[in-house]
Design an enzyme around this catalytic site. Sequence first.
Site, PDB file in Angstrom:
ATOM      1  N   ASP A   1       0.854  -1.502   0.074  1.00  8.38           N
ATOM      2  CA  ASP A   1       0.061   0.260   0.019  1.00  8.38           C
ATOM      3  C   ASP A   1       0.808   1.058   0.274  1.00  8.38           C
ATOM      4  OD1 ASP A   1       0.778  -0.916   2.463  1.00  8.38           O
ATOM      5  OD2 ASP A   1      -0.482   0.406   3.577  1.00  8.38           O
ATOM      6  N   GLU A   2       0.337   2.169  -0.601  1.00  9.03           N
ATOM      7  CA  GLU A   2       0.511   3.860  -0.286  1.00  9.03           C
ATOM      8  C   GLU A   2       2.445   3.783  -0.756  1.00  9.03           C
ATOM      9  OE1 GLU A   2      -2.265   5.156   3.171  1.00  9.03           O
ATOM     10  OE2 GLU A   2      -0.279   3.839   4.021  1.00  9.03           O
ATOM     11  N   VAL A   3       2.491   3.427  -1.756  1.00  8.62           N
ATOM     12  CA  VAL A   3       4.326   3.877  -2.446  1.00  8.62           C
ATOM     13  C   VAL A   3       3.920   4.927  -3.598  1.00  8.62           C
ATOM     14  CG1 VAL A   3       5.865   2.428  -3.577  1.00  8.62           C
ATOM     15  CG2 VAL A   3       4.193   0.936  -2.880  1.00  8.62           C
TER      16      VAL A   3
END
Length: 498
Positions: free
Chosen positions: A301-303
């Site tokens: 997630d959230e890269v």
Amino acid sequence: MTLALIPRPLAVHELPGTFRLTAESAIAAPGLTGDALRVAEYLAASLRVPTGLPLPVGEDGDVLVALDPSVGEAAGGDEAYALTIATETVTLRAATAQGLFRGVQTLRQLLPAAVEDGALVAAADWTVPCVEIADRPRFGYRSAMLDVARHFFPVPDVKRLIDALAAYKFNHLHLHLSDDQGWRIEIPSRPELTAKASGFQVGEGAGGFYTQADYAELVSYAADRFITVVPEVDVPGHTNAALLAYPELGLKDYQPRQYRGTDVGFSTLDPDNEATYTFLADVFGDLAAMTPGPYLHLGGDEVDVLDQEAFGRFLRRAAEIAAATGKTVIGWEEIVASGVPAEVVAQYWGRNHGRQTVEHGVSDDEFRDAVAKGASAIVSPASHSYLDMQYGPDSPFGLDWSGYVPVRQAYEWDPVGYLGEVEAERVLGLEAALWTETVATMTEAEYLIFPRLPGHAEVGWSSVHRDWADYRTRLAAHAERWEAQGRNYFRAPEVWAA
Ligand code: ACM
């Protein structure tokens, strides 16, 4: 339903009269061995403490615990059970030890709240209303997540959470074991991780980590309650702590540090460094070896610092390395846009819920498309099932990036309906997730967990029509149980009139 059972069972037939546990009561477990016998002993042991009754486990007795293959014939059969309370006898039947365990939780909820007390309760009347219950779960995957990276929670805290999960018939515990603020699990092949990257957390605290022995203890405590631990090591993002131990695995200009803040999206492993994949093989290999359950969660997630091409390239290899351990791989929703095979289970969290254009991550449409093409889903929409969202503007703990999540909203949602137009069979189930940026102790965590957790339990377990008014009455009655257990909870005015 007048009985305060959560999750609400499939079929409940209330009868006149009561059964009473007495000094003559005994648990009959004729012919039981192994796990099933252990469940009978668990029932006896947990009742002995508050009741002070001897409750021997043997061949005969007024509380019969029995294996019965016919109880498990329907879908969800591994966890199905049948419980009959008559005036002179209690009969609990299931096809498996797991089904018996779920049924034991129902029996406990039928006893007075004092049964939850950790010490002897004098002068209580241990009666149970007569009833016939036939029950089984709707979804096979009913999970809660604890983020032990933003704040570290020692073994006794996690056991306390596991007990709550068991009481509400959850069957998975997802541990978010690494993030920018700390690496929390001993990895024998990579000792630097805990040596260099576990001693800090959000804010002031000293952090911490689970040794191999700690983790084994948690896995075994959960397994005794028929709960599977799902470990997550989040990659390629959320890796500032890992990079403190192995700075060479970061992008060229990244400066790892002891990060005590709460920003997200700024760290990543370098997808173009071969050493990154050796690292993953070591970490996933060790994690898989210490985890008896079938799942391994690789985050994803959230890269926000990689482009989509580099993210996809990284994730396809990471998923392959994780799958080579023999585990079923899970990743957050972003993985559906990475080109990983459909065998990788995708966990929806709704970062972009309701948005047509997305800057980072995937849209709801993209997620639905992936499910239509064969991906399986675990559903944990922040707007409903994130336990770290504030109840309202006055909540002393929690975040609000996905809006407030009042108790009713944490109950009135459906994992299949939420995604919209997906095949129900592709939805493995749900997760209630507690991110811990704003809570440093289990007491604080429980304020966010209760009273919302039981709502998710019912969403995941109950096939029957759900009705807030009916649920609210049952939920209100559970406060006494949490009080007997010494738990903290938010006394929400929508449940307990102010
Ligand atoms: C997430 O909430 N970043 C999965």
